[in-house]
Motif scaffolding. Structure first.
Motif, PDB file in Angstrom:
ATOM      1  N   LYS A 397       0.700  -1.111   0.062  1.00  0.00           N
ATOM      2  CA  LYS A 397       0.082   0.077   0.032  1.00  0.00           C
ATOM      3  C   LYS A 397       0.779   1.114  -0.072  1.00  0.00           C
ATOM      4  O   LYS A 397       0.261   2.323  -0.017  1.00  0.00           O
ATOM      5  CB  LYS A 397      -0.830  -0.179   1.250  1.00  0.00           C
ATOM      6  N   ALA A 398       1.829   1.076   0.206  1.00  0.00           N
ATOM      7  CA  ALA A 398       2.888   2.316   0.089  1.00  0.00           C
ATOM      8  C   ALA A 398       4.245   2.143  -0.920  1.00  0.00           C
ATOM      9  O   ALA A 398       5.086   3.033  -0.795  1.00  0.00           O
ATOM     10  CB  ALA A 398       3.544   2.648   1.559  1.00  0.00           C
ATOM     11  N   GLY A 399       4.133   1.237  -1.649  1.00  0.00           N
ATOM     12  CA  GLY A 399       5.141   0.980  -2.472  1.00  0.00           C
ATOM     13  C   GLY A 399       4.986   0.947  -3.947  1.00  0.00           C
ATOM     14  O   GLY A 399       4.130   1.509  -4.390  1.00  0.00           O
ATOM     15  N   GLU A 400       5.841   0.263  -4.644  1.00  0.00           N
ATOM     16  CA  GLU A 400       5.821   0.204  -6.220  1.00  0.00           C
ATOM     17  C   GLU A 400       4.584  -0.157  -6.815  1.00  0.00           C
ATOM     18  O   GLU A 400       3.764   0.526  -7.477  1.00  0.00           O
ATOM     19  CB  GLU A 400       6.810  -0.431  -6.600  1.00  0.00           C
ATOM     20  N   GLU A 401       3.812  -1.221  -6.211  1.00  0.00           N
ATOM     21  CA  GLU A 401       2.617  -1.842  -6.725  1.00  0.00           C
ATOM     22  C   GLU A 401       1.575  -1.018  -6.625  1.00  0.00           C
ATOM     23  O   GLU A 401       0.459  -0.952  -7.224  1.00  0.00           O
ATOM     24  CB  GLU A 401       2.671  -3.285  -6.180  1.00  0.00           C
ATOM     25  N   HIS A 402       1.656  -0.100  -5.406  1.00  0.00           N
ATOM     26  CA  HIS A 402       0.575   0.731  -5.154  1.00  0.00           C
ATOM     27  C   HIS A 402       0.249   1.871  -5.962  1.00  0.00           C
ATOM     28  O   HIS A 402      -0.707   1.968  -6.690  1.00  0.00           O
ATOM     29  CB  HIS A 402       0.681   1.449  -3.689  1.00  0.00           C
ATOM     30  N   TYR A 403       1.578   2.225  -6.560  1.00  0.00           N
ATOM     31  CA  TYR A 403       1.417   3.206  -7.709  1.00  0.00           C
ATOM     32  C   TYR A 403       1.260   2.878  -9.085  1.00  0.00           C
ATOM     33  O   TYR A 403       0.430   3.553  -9.648  1.00  0.00           O
ATOM     34  CB  TYR A 403       2.698   4.152  -7.552  1.00  0.00           C
ATOM     35  N   ASN A 404       1.565   1.744  -9.189  1.00  0.00           N
ATOM     36  CA  ASN A 404       1.509   1.025 -10.501  1.00  0.00           C
ATOM     37  C   ASN A 404       0.041   0.739 -10.728  1.00  0.00           C
ATOM     38  O   ASN A 404      -0.623   1.125 -11.699  1.00  0.00           O
ATOM     39  CB  ASN A 404       2.127  -0.345 -10.618  1.00  0.00           C
ATOM     40  N   LEU A 405      -1.002   0.413  -9.709  1.00  0.00           N
ATOM     41  CA  LEU A 405      -2.089  -0.019  -9.900  1.00  0.00           C
ATOM     42  C   LEU A 405      -3.131   1.257  -9.907  1.00  0.00           C
ATOM     43  O   LEU A 405      -4.151   1.381 -10.786  1.00  0.00           O
ATOM     44  CB  LEU A 405      -2.736  -0.747  -8.600  1.00  0.00           C
ATOM     45  N   ILE A 406      -2.824   2.347  -9.029  1.00  0.00           N
ATOM     46  CA  ILE A 406      -3.613   3.737  -9.206  1.00  0.00           C
ATOM     47  C   ILE A 406      -3.422   4.178 -10.602  1.00  0.00           C
ATOM     48  O   ILE A 406      -4.381   4.790 -11.201  1.00  0.00           O
ATOM     49  CB  ILE A 406      -3.354   4.469  -7.905  1.00  0.00           C
ATOM     50  N   SER A 407      -2.144   3.841 -11.220  1.00  0.00           N
ATOM     51  CA  SER A 407      -1.949   4.577 -12.457  1.00  0.00           C
ATOM     52  C   SER A 407      -2.833   3.707 -13.472  1.00  0.00           C
ATOM     53  O   SER A 407      -3.382   4.387 -14.433  1.00  0.00           O
ATOM     54  CB  SER A 407      -0.583   4.502 -12.957  1.00  0.00           C
ATOM     55  N   ALA A 408      -2.764   2.490 -13.266  1.00  0.00           N
ATOM     56  CA  ALA A 408      -3.720   1.534 -14.213  1.00  0.00           C
ATOM     57  C   ALA A 408      -4.978   2.104 -14.145  1.00  0.00           C
ATOM     58  O   ALA A 408      -5.691   2.034 -15.175  1.00  0.00           O
ATOM     59  CB  ALA A 408      -3.362   0.195 -13.990  1.00  0.00           C
ATOM     60  N   LEU A 409      -5.640   2.339 -12.797  1.00  0.00           N
ATOM     61  CA  LEU A 409      -6.893   2.639 -12.860  1.00  0.00           C
ATOM     62  C   LEU A 409      -7.289   3.919 -13.482  1.00  0.00           C
ATOM     63  O   LEU A 409      -8.228   4.249 -14.193  1.00  0.00           O
ATOM     64  CB  LEU A 409      -7.461   2.652 -11.403  1.00  0.00           C
ATOM     65  N   HIS A 410      -6.348   5.136 -13.187  1.00  0.00           N
ATOM     66  CA  HIS A 410      -6.536   6.158 -13.698  1.00  0.00           C
ATOM     67  C   HIS A 410      -6.524   6.393 -15.469  1.00  0.00           C
ATOM     68  O   HIS A 410      -7.496   7.114 -15.938  1.00  0.00           O
ATOM     69  CB  HIS A 410      -5.464   7.155 -13.354  1.00  0.00           C
ATOM     70  N   LYS A 411      -5.541   5.464 -15.948  1.00  0.00           N
ATOM     71  CA  LYS A 411      -5.518   5.520 -17.387  1.00  0.00           C
ATOM     72  C   LYS A 411      -6.659   4.800 -18.029  1.00  0.00           C
ATOM     73  O   LYS A 411      -7.055   5.114 -19.073  1.00  0.00           O
ATOM     74  CB  LYS A 411      -4.057   5.082 -17.661  1.00  0.00           C
ATOM     75  N   SER A 412      -7.108   3.813 -17.433  1.00  0.00           N
ATOM     76  CA  SER A 412      -8.165   3.181 -17.957  1.00  0.00           C
ATOM     77  C   SER A 412      -9.410   3.911 -18.100  1.00  0.00           C
ATOM     78  O   SER A 412     -10.220   3.761 -18.882  1.00  0.00           O
ATOM     79  CB  SER A 412      -8.401   1.680 -17.109  1.00  0.00           C
ATOM     80  N   MET A 413      -9.663   4.562 -16.677  1.00  0.00           N
ATOM     81  CA  MET A 413     -10.813   5.470 -16.800  1.00  0.00           C
ATOM     82  C   MET A 413     -10.736   6.591 -17.923  1.00  0.00           C
ATOM     83  O   MET A 413     -11.552   6.983 -18.794  1.00  0.00           O
ATOM     84  CB  MET A 413     -11.069   6.253 -15.554  1.00  0.00           C
ATOM     85  N   ARG A 414      -9.453   7.111 -18.114  1.00  0.00           N
ATOM     86  CA  ARG A 414      -9.134   8.178 -19.303  1.00  0.00           C
ATOM     87  C   ARG A 414      -9.387   7.529 -20.501  1.00  0.00           C
ATOM     88  O   ARG A 414      -9.948   8.195 -21.322  1.00  0.00           O
ATOM     89  CB  ARG A 414      -7.880   8.660 -18.911  1.00  0.00           C
ATOM     90  N   GLY A 415      -9.057   6.415 -20.750  1.00  0.00           N
ATOM     91  CA  GLY A 415      -9.358   5.793 -22.107  1.00  0.00           C
ATOM     92  C   GLY A 415     -10.686   5.227 -22.254  1.00  0.00           C
ATOM     93  O   GLY A 415     -10.992   4.289 -23.070  1.00  0.00           O
ATOM     94  N   SER A 416     -11.598   5.570 -21.313  1.00  0.00           N
ATOM     95  CA  SER A 416     -12.972   5.025 -21.433  1.00  0.00           C
ATOM     96  C   SER A 416     -13.161   3.723 -21.505  1.00  0.00           C
ATOM     97  O   SER A 416     -14.415   3.229 -22.089  1.00  0.00           O
ATOM     98  CB  SER A 416     -13.679   5.903 -22.795  1.00  0.00           C
ATOM     99  N   ASP A 417     -12.397   3.053 -20.568  1.00  0.00           N
ATOM    100  CA  ASP A 417     -12.362   1.323 -20.609  1.00  0.00           C
ATOM    101  C   ASP A 417     -13.014   1.077 -19.437  1.00  0.00           C
ATOM    102  O   ASP A 417     -12.413   0.936 -18.415  1.00  0.00           O
ATOM    103  CB  ASP A 417     -11.116   0.704 -21.127  1.00  0.00           C
ATOM    104  N   ALA A 418     -14.299   1.157 -19.295  1.00  0.00           N
ATOM    105  CA  ALA A 418     -14.905   0.764 -17.983  1.00  0.00           C
ATOM    106  C   ALA A 418     -14.660  -0.465 -17.205  1.00  0.00           C
ATOM    107  O   ALA A 418     -14.496  -0.755 -16.104  1.00  0.00           O
ATOM    108  CB  ALA A 418     -16.482   0.961 -17.905  1.00  0.00           C
ATOM    109  N   ASP A 419     -14.351  -1.702 -18.107  1.00  0.00           N
ATOM    110  CA  ASP A 419     -13.961  -2.976 -17.796  1.00  0.00           C
ATOM    111  C   ASP A 419     -12.871  -3.067 -17.216  1.00  0.00           C
ATOM    112  O   ASP A 419     -12.560  -3.429 -16.118  1.00  0.00           O
ATOM    113  CB  ASP A 419     -14.432  -3.849 -18.992  1.00  0.00           C
TER     114      ASP A 419
END
Length: 573
Positions: A397-419
C-alpha cells in the motif's frame, strides 16, 4: 591431575584414591562412574565412610551410564560417545530406591528413530523452499531475459568477470537464489567467497567489518568477496555509502536484492556502480515446474518433509501455481503444508485401523513404515486450498505496486474502458487498499479528465467519497465501482486542467514582478482609494450586457487564451 579434579567435585580423598586405583588412574570420567556405580551397587557399605555429596550439576560435565542394583555391568563409556540408559516407566514405579541423579524419560515421549535420525531431522525441518534452492544458474526456472545464452549474466559467468548487480523484483522470484547460483556456476569457484548480510541484523560496523575482511582476503590470496545484501533498500544512506569505495577498487563484488524501486530507495552513486536487473513474477508453468521438481526429488524434496513418499493431483498443482501470484516461495510453502495435511490424514487412517496411537510427529516415521506403499500421501486440491487459504496478492500500500495499480485505474478511466477500470479497482480493494484513498483520486479525475464535458462528474465523485466514509469496506465497493464506471463512460475534457497548468506556468515564468491588478478592476472602499483611481471606468456587466470593450487581463497579457473552450455565443450557434 585426576585426583584434583575428583576432589574439586566434592568426593572424599580416600574414595577418590580407591576409584583411581580401580580404574587405572588415568581417566577422571571412569573414576567418577566407578564411584557412583560403586555406591549404587553397595548400599550397605561401610557406614563410617563419608558419602559423597550429591552433585546436581555433574551431568553438565559427564553423561554417565546408570546401573540398576544387581544388573549386569554395561560397557564402559567413552568420552566421545556417552550414552544414557532409559528405564521404562514400570521399573520406575517398582523401584523406589533408584539413585536420584538418573535421567528418566518416558518411552512414549520419544520415538526410537529420533536419536538415530537426529542429523537428518535437522535438515528435514529446513523449509522446503530453502532446500529446493537452485545450486547453479542452470537449475533456475524462469527469468530467461537475464539468464539466456547471450545475456549479461551468462556472458559474465563464462568469462569469470562477475559485475556488481542489484536484483529488483517481487518476493519469491529468485533474487537470492540467482545470486548464490552465480558463484556456484563460475568456472573458478575458488576465486570467489560468498558473504551474506541482512539489514535487519547488522549495522554500519558489521558492514565495515565485512568490507575490511574482504580487503584482507583480496590482498592475501587475491580472492574476491561476493557480498550479498538482501533487502538492501532497508540500509540507510550512510550504510549504502560504505559500499562505494570497495566496489570502486574491486575489493568486493556487490550484489543486492530489493523488492522496492531502486530509483526511490537506493542512492545514486550506488546505482551508478551497479547493474540493475529486473526480475519478473514467475509464470504459472514456471511455478508448476518447481512444484513437480520438489515432489520428485527424493533427496531433499517434499518426501523429506513428511517422512514418506508424496504425490499430488494435477488439480492441486495447478491451483497452487495459478494462485501464488508468481511467488515460488508461497507455492512451495503451501505445497509443504498440503503434504503435511495429506500425510497426517493417511497415518491417522492407517493407525486407527490397528488401534495404535498416531505419531505426534510424523517426521519420525521409521524407515520400514516409510517404505510401505500404503503410507504414501496424495495431495488433493482441497489440501492445497486449505494450505493457501486465499489467493496470494502482491500488493504494497505504500510501495511500487501501489502506484502501478492506481496509475492503471486512472489511465483505464481516461481511455473510457470501464471494464479495465473496474478490474484494477478490484485489484486494489482485494490487496487491502484504503477505499477513501481511491475515492480521493476519483475526485481529482472528475475535474482533471472529465471537467466541463460533464460538470456533474465532480458531484458524483464527491458523493462517492462521502458514501465510502459512511459505509466503509466491504459495503462501499459497489459505490466505488459505480463512480469508476460513470467516470470511465463520461465524456472527457482536459480544458480546465490545461488552462490552470498554463496560467500557473505564465505566473512562474513572468519576467520580474507580476503586473499589478488594473485600476478599473480594483475595489475602492475608501475616499483615498477612489482619488487614486481605484475602480475608475469600471463597467458593471449586468447594467451593460452589450459592453465588450472592457478588459480583465493585465496589459501585457491582453488577448491571451488559457481555456480552450467554446464561448457562449458559439455554443448557441
Amino acid at each position: 591431575m585426576e585426583m584434583q579434579q575428583l576432589l574439586s567435585m566434592g568426593f572424599p580423598s580416600e574414595l577418590a584414591a580407591q576409584a583411581l586405583a580401580a580404574t587405572g588412574g588415568k581417566s577422571t570420567l571412569k573414576a567418577t562412574e566407578w564411584i557412583l556405580s560403586h555406591k549404587a551397587s553397595n548400599p550397605n557399605s561401610n557406614p563410617n565412610q563419608t558419602s559423597p555429596p550429591f552433585q546436581p550439576k555433574l551431568d553438565r560435565f559427564f553423561h554417565l551410564h546408570t546401573k540398576r542394583p544387581n544388573s549386569p555391568p554395561s560397557p564402559e563409556p567413552t568420552a566421545t560417545a556417552p550414552s544414557i540408559q532409559i528405564l521404562p516407566q514400570q521399573d520406575l514405579e517398582e523401584d523406589s530406591t533408584a539413585p536420584s541423579p538418573v535421567h528418566y524419560k518416558r518411552r512414549k515421549l520419544q520415538h526410537p528413530k529420533a536419536i538415530t535420525q537426529q542429523d537428518k531431522t535437522i535438515k528435514i525441518h529446513e523449509p522446503l523452499s530453502e532446500r529446493m534452492r537452485p545450486r547453479t544458474i542452470f537449475d533456475v526456472v524462469g527469468q530467461e531475459h537475464i539468464l539466456g545464452n547471450n545475456s549479461l549474466l551468462r556472458s559474465a559467468i563464462d568469462r569469470n568477470r562477475i559485475p556488481s548487480i542489484i536484483f529488483w523484483g517481487p518476493p519469491g522470484t529468485g533474487k537470492t537464489s540467482i545470486a548464490k547460483s552465480i558463484v556456484n556456476s563460475s568456472q573458478q569457484r575458488s576465486f570467489y567467497r560468498f558473504v551474506s548480510l541482512s539489514p535487519v541484523t547488522c549495522g554500519v560496523k558489521d558492514v565495515r567489518d565485512a568490507v575490511e575482511e574482504a580487503r584482507k582476503m583480496r590482498a592475501k590470496n587475491n580472492k574476491r568477496t561476493v557480498l550479498f545484501v538482501d533487502e538492501v533498500h532497508r540500509f540507510n544512506k550512510s550504510q549504502q555509502d560504505s559500499f562505494l569505495p570497495v566496489i570502486e577498487d574491486g575489493s568486493i563484488v556487490f550484489m543486492g536484492a530489493t523488492t522496492e524501486n531502486p530509483s526511490f530507495h537506493l542512492i545514486t552513486p550506488l546505482l551508478s556502480r551497479c547493474r540493475v536487473l529486473t526480475l519478473n513474477p514467475l509464470k504459472p508453468h514456471h511455478v508448476e515446474t518447481l512444484l513437480r521438481r520438489a515432489i520428485n526429488d527424493r533427496e531433499k524434496g517434499l518426501s523429506q518433509s513428511v517422512g514418506t513418499r508424496v504425490e499430488a493431483q494435477d488439480d492441486a498443482i495447478e491451483f497452487l501455481s495459478m494462485n501464488c501470484d508468481g511467488d515460488a516461495r508461497v507455492a512451495l510453502n503451501a505445497l509443504e503444508i498440503s503434504a503435511t495435511t495429506a500425510a497426517a490424514r493417511v497415518v491417522d487412517n492407517q493407525l486407527k485401523g490397528v488401534g495404535v496411537e498416531p505419531h505426534k510427529d510424523f517426521n519420525f516415521l521409521t524407515s520400514e513404515e516409510a517404505e510401505i506403499g500404503s503410507f504414501g500421501a496424495v495431495i488433493t486440491v482441497d489440501d492445497a486450498k486449505e494450505a493457501l487459504q486465499c489467493k496470494h496478492l502482491a500488493y504494497d500500500k505504500a510501495g511500487e505496486e501501489h502506484y502501478n495499480l492506481i496509475s492503471a485505474l486512472h489511465k483505464s478511466m481516461r481511455g473510457s474502458d470501464a471494464d479495465a477500470a473496474i478490474y484494477w479497482l478490484a485489484r486494489m480493494l482485494e490487496g487491502g487498499e484504503e477505499p477513501l484513498y481511491i475515492a480521493r483520486r476519483l475526485i481529482r479525475f472528475a475535474s482533471e479528465d472529465v471537467g466541463l464535458a460533464d460538470p456533474l462528474a465532480l458531484n458524483q465523485a464527491v458523493s462517492c467519497y462521502q458514501a465510502c466514509h459512511f459505509l466503509g469496506m466491504p459495503e462501499c465497493n459497489v459505490i466505488l465501482a459505480q463512480c469508476v464506471a460513470y467516470l470511465a463512460l463520461a465524456p472527457k475534457s482536459i480544458s480546465v486542467y490545461r488552462a490552470i497548468e498554463t496560467a500557473q506556468k505564465v505566473v512562474r515564468e513572468s519576467v520580474g514582478q507580476n503586473e499589478g491588478v488594473p485600476l478599473h478592476l480594483r475595489n475602492a472602499p475608501t475616499k483615498l482609494m477612489k482619488e487614486l483611481g481605484y475602480g475608475k471606468d469600471y463597467i458593471y456587466p449586468p447594467d451593460n450586457p452589450s459592453a465588450s470593450t472592457q478588459t480583465y487581463l493585465p496589459p501585457s497579457l491582453q488577448g491571451y487564451k488559457f481555456l480552450d473552450w467554446p464561448s457562449e455565443n458559439s455554443t448557441q450557434q
